[in-house]
Design an enzyme around this catalytic site. Structure first.
Site, short mmCIF file in Angstrom:
data_model
loop_
_atom_site.label_atom_id
_atom_site.label_comp_id
_atom_site.label_asym_id
_atom_site.label_seq_id
_atom_site.Cartn_x
_atom_site.Cartn_y
_atom_site.Cartn_z
NE ARG A 168 -4.09 -1.85 0.22
CZ ARG A 168 -4.08 -3.13 -0.17
NH1 ARG A 168 -3.03 -3.65 -0.74
NH2 ARG A 168 -5.16 -3.87 0.00
CB SER A 242 -8.79 -1.25 4.08
OG SER A 242 -9.09 -2.56 3.64
CD GLU A 338 -5.91 1.12 1.67
OE1 GLU A 338 -5.83 -0.03 2.12
OE2 GLU A 338 -6.70 1.45 0.75
P1 FAD Z 1 -8.50 8.60 -5.72
O1 FAD Z 1 -9.27 8.22 -4.52
O2 FAD Z 1 -9.08 9.63 -6.60
O3 FAD Z 1 -7.05 9.08 -5.28
C1 FAD Z 1 -6.27 8.29 -4.40
C2 FAD Z 1 -4.87 8.94 -4.30
O4 FAD Z 1 -4.22 8.82 -5.55
C3 FAD Z 1 -4.91 10.43 -3.98
O5 FAD Z 1 -3.79 10.72 -3.19
C4 FAD Z 1 -4.80 11.10 -5.34
O6 FAD Z 1 -4.17 12.37 -5.26
C5 FAD Z 1 -3.90 10.12 -6.07
N1 FAD Z 1 -4.19 10.05 -7.51
C6 FAD Z 1 -5.35 9.64 -8.10
N2 FAD Z 1 -5.22 9.66 -9.44
C7 FAD Z 1 -3.97 10.10 -9.71
C8 FAD Z 1 -3.23 10.36 -10.90
N3 FAD Z 1 -3.77 10.17 -12.11
N4 FAD Z 1 -1.98 10.84 -10.77
C9 FAD Z 1 -1.42 11.07 -9.57
N5 FAD Z 1 -2.06 10.84 -8.40
C10 FAD Z 1 -3.32 10.37 -8.47
N6 FAD Z 1 -7.47 -0.65 -2.66
C11 FAD Z 1 -6.65 -1.74 -2.74
O7 FAD Z 1 -5.43 -1.60 -2.88
N7 FAD Z 1 -7.15 -2.99 -2.65
C12 FAD Z 1 -8.46 -3.25 -2.50
O8 FAD Z 1 -8.87 -4.41 -2.42
C13 FAD Z 1 -9.36 -2.13 -2.42
N8 FAD Z 1 -10.68 -2.32 -2.24
C14 FAD Z 1 -11.52 -1.25 -2.16
C15 FAD Z 1 -12.88 -1.50 -1.98
C16 FAD Z 1 -13.77 -0.44 -1.90
C17 FAD Z 1 -15.25 -0.72 -1.74
C18 FAD Z 1 -13.29 0.90 -2.00
C19 FAD Z 1 -14.26 2.05 -1.96
C20 FAD Z 1 -11.94 1.15 -2.15
C21 FAD Z 1 -11.02 0.06 -2.23
N9 FAD Z 1 -9.64 0.26 -2.39
C22 FAD Z 1 -8.80 -0.83 -2.50
C23 FAD Z 1 -9.06 1.62 -2.43
C24 FAD Z 1 -9.12 2.30 -3.82
O9 FAD Z 1 -10.06 1.69 -4.66
C25 FAD Z 1 -7.76 2.30 -4.51
O10 FAD Z 1 -6.82 2.96 -3.72
C26 FAD Z 1 -7.81 2.97 -5.89
O11 FAD Z 1 -6.58 2.80 -6.57
C27 FAD Z 1 -8.12 4.47 -5.80
O12 FAD Z 1 -8.40 4.94 -7.10
P2 FAD Z 1 -9.10 6.34 -7.35
O13 FAD Z 1 -9.01 6.62 -8.80
O14 FAD Z 1 -10.45 6.33 -6.77
O15 FAD Z 1 -8.14 7.31 -6.55
N1 EPU Z 2 -11.12 -9.61 10.64
C1 EPU Z 2 -11.79 -9.59 11.82
N2 EPU Z 2 -12.85 -8.73 11.94
C2 EPU Z 2 -13.25 -7.92 10.95
C3 EPU Z 2 -12.56 -7.93 9.73
C4 EPU Z 2 -11.48 -8.80 9.59
O1 EPU Z 2 -11.46 -10.32 12.75
O2 EPU Z 2 -14.22 -7.20 11.16
C5 EPU Z 2 -9.96 -10.52 10.48
C6 EPU Z 2 -10.34 -11.96 10.11
O3 EPU Z 2 -9.44 -12.81 10.80
C7 EPU Z 2 -10.05 -12.04 8.63
C8 EPU Z 2 -8.84 -11.10 8.51
O4 EPU Z 2 -9.12 -10.06 9.45
O5 EPU Z 2 -9.72 -13.33 8.22
C9 EPU Z 2 -8.61 -10.52 7.13
O6 EPU Z 2 -9.80 -9.89 6.66
P1 EPU Z 2 -10.07 -9.71 5.09
O7 EPU Z 2 -9.84 -11.00 4.40
O8 EPU Z 2 -11.39 -9.06 4.95
O9 EPU Z 2 -8.91 -8.79 4.60
P2 EPU Z 2 -8.30 -7.43 5.20
O10 EPU Z 2 -6.92 -7.75 5.70
O11 EPU Z 2 -9.25 -6.78 6.13
C10 EPU Z 2 -7.08 -6.75 3.01
C11 EPU Z 2 -6.96 -5.48 2.23
C12 EPU Z 2 -8.14 -5.30 1.31
C13 EPU Z 2 -8.18 -6.47 0.33
C14 EPU Z 2 -8.31 -7.77 1.14
C15 EPU Z 2 -8.23 -9.00 0.26
C16 EPU Z 2 -5.63 -3.93 3.54
C17 EPU Z 2 -5.62 -2.73 4.40
N3 EPU Z 2 -6.83 -4.34 3.13
O12 EPU Z 2 -8.20 -6.57 3.87
O13 EPU Z 2 -7.98 -4.10 0.56
O14 EPU Z 2 -9.26 -6.37 -0.57
O15 EPU Z 2 -7.25 -7.86 2.10
O16 EPU Z 2 -6.93 -9.15 -0.22
O17 EPU Z 2 -4.58 -4.49 3.24
C18 EPU Z 2 -8.39 -1.76 0.59
O18 EPU Z 2 -7.17 -1.63 0.55
O19 EPU Z 2 -9.20 -0.79 0.58
C19 EPU Z 2 -8.95 -3.12 0.65
C20 EPU Z 2 -10.25 -3.38 0.71
#
Ligand code: FAD
Ligand code: EPU
Length: 343
Positions: A168, A242, A338
């Site tokens: 991240r 997250s 994050e």
């Molecule tokens: P924004 O929110 O618009 O921006 C994020 C950051 O990037 C800001 O600092 C912005 O200034 C910068 N930025 C954006 N575009 C550019 C550009 N073109 N050039 C330079 N800087 C830029 N993330 C994960 O890693 N794994 C996940 O599993 C995951 N699951 C998610 C689930 C949900 C439901 C949600 C809502 C979010 C999740 N995220 C996850 C976080 C998010 O989707 C990612 O970080 C994604 O890459 C953000 O994209 P965005 O275009 O919305 O960026």
């Molecule tokens: N858990 C709990 N309680 C909760 C949630 C999670 O106990 O309410 C524990 C459980 O043991 C579970 C473990 O946490 O098994 C891991 O949870 P999960 O599989 O949901 O994954 P996470 O670690 O919470 C990370 C990423 C996600 C990504 C998933 C799958 C980060 C900060 N988050 O979540 O990314 O989608 O793994 O790979 O690393 C994001 O970055 O926005 C994001 C959604």
């Protein structure tokens, strides 16, 4: 595609531009559709107000109104720029939707990003925090990106070694924070994909469905299914995924955590460090599903802060700080957001 100067709007409501659905205003806002437009705009910009680059707004929290110019990146396009026997090099405009790009590649049979299905946001934001999910991180398929330096308006190519990718994290969240706008990303995708089913839930689903020879489409479909069952859809419930990173702690500290909480989950990072799910820590601290006013944590996933409707950015940030404080008091572990905090 026009290269003339795009119109700058004033006092723009950012509610549709952030998935936490926070109502904040930007003093100025402009959407750019090409690198040339971006450069013309920056060359003509007097620099009096701060700039903020925005993609899909799925990883930002606007605490207050933004007293500056939002550069919304809407640069589209996909092009195969190179191909050999084994790989495809696909250059994608920064404003393309990430998930649609994943599905496009899945349909073509180009492997490497199928585990990253359904992550919201744009392609240009993907390298900023080196998006990751289900055992894969962007850096594994990343070739390079093109970006414009906001101050000098010069173009630059960043290769993998320049980006300092980590969990991240990248150089764009550290030394170069806020200094570049990414205009395109080039991915190196495999014509003969090696599937990654290491993340437990994927293999479990494959077994349930009795799929013995999965395709990248099977993996993508399964990741979508798992994600839909775990995470709230921002279209229905405001959230930014997250809210905090999973903390990485020393093994000694993890052993002492385990002795007090035998059920504590942890994933070894290397010989010395363990990653602890922040969701578990937050749940133990009593925050799971708890609602205060319009904000709370998601009832199925304590790491996701949700806006139940009408929450201000400040309210969301106050809840985040309370969660940080109680996890710190209970476990002596500091949660780091994050989500990118603006304001
Ligand atoms: P924004 O929110 O618009 O921006 C994020 C950051 O990037 C800001 O600092 C912005 O200034 C910068 N930025 C954006 N575009 C550019 C550009 N073109 N050039 C330079 N800087 C830029 N993330 C994960 O890693 N794994 C996940 O599993 C995951 N699951 C998610 C689930 C949900 C439901 C949600 C809502 C979010 C999740 N995220 C996850 C976080 C998010 O989707 C990612 O970080 C994604 O890459 C953000 O994209 P965005 O275009 O919305 O960026
Ligand atoms: N858990 C709990 N309680 C909760 C949630 C999670 O106990 O309410 C524990 C459980 O043991 C579970 C473990 O946490 O098994 C891991 O949870 P999960 O599989 O949901 O994954 P996470 O670690 O919470 C990370 C990423 C996600 C990504 C998933 C799958 C980060 C900060 N988050 O979540 O990314 O989608 O793994 O790979 O690393 C994001 O970055 O926005 C994001 C959604």
């Amino acid at each position: 595609m026009s290269d003339s100067l795009p119109a700058i709007q004033e006092h723009t409501d950012l509610t549709p531009y952030n998935t936490l659905h926070v109502t904040a205003k930007a003093k100025k806002f402009v959407s750019v559709q090409s690198e040339q437009q971006l450069q013309s705009l920056l060359k003509n910009y007097d620099g009096t107000l701060p700039l903020f680059v925005l993609g899909g707004g799925s990883n930002v929290l606007f605490i207050n109104d933004f007293n500056g110019l939002i550069l919304h990146i809407a640069i589209l396009g996909k092009e195969v720029i190179k191909e050999d026997e084994n790989y495809i090099w696909l250059k994608v405009g920064a404003g393309e939707n990430w998930h649609e790009t994943v599905r496009y590649c899945v349909e073509k049979g180009w492997g490497g990003i199928e585990n990253l299905s359904l992550i919201p946001g744009t392609v240009g934001a993907a390298p900023i925090q080196n998006i990751g999910a289900y055992g894969v991180e962007l850096d594994e398929v990343f070739e390079s990106l093109a970006a414009v330096e906001l101050k000098s308006v010069s173009s630059r190519i960043f290769y993998k070694k320049d980006c300092e990718f980590a969990y991240r994290d990248s150089v764009f969240k550290q030394e170069l924070k806020g200094q570049f706008a990414v205009t395109s990303v080039t991915l190196k995708l495999s014509k003969y994909p090696v599937l990654n089913t290491s993340y437990g839930a994927i293999q479990q689903k494959l077994d349930e469905k009795e799929i013995t020879a999965p395709s990248i489409r099977d993996i993508s479909d399964i990741v979508i299914e798992i994600r839909n069952s775990k995470l709230p859809d921002p279209a229905e419930l405001g959230n930014a995924g997250s809210f905090f990173k999973n903390p990485v702690i020393g093994n000694e500290k993890f052993e002492s955590l385990k002795s007090e909480y035998p059920s504590a989950p942890g994933y070894p990072m290397d010989d010395n460090q363990t990653k602890v799910p922040a969701g578990w820590l937050i749940e133990q601290a009593g925050w799971k599903g708890k609602v205060t006013g319009s904000v709370g944590t998601y009832r199925q996933q304590a790491l996701v802060i949700v806006n139940h409707g009408g929450a201000s950015g400040e309210e969301i940030w106050q809840l985040a700080e309370k969660i940080q404080q109680s996890v710190d008091e209970m476990f002596d572990i500091k949660l780091v957001p994050e989500v990118n905090i603006v304001g």
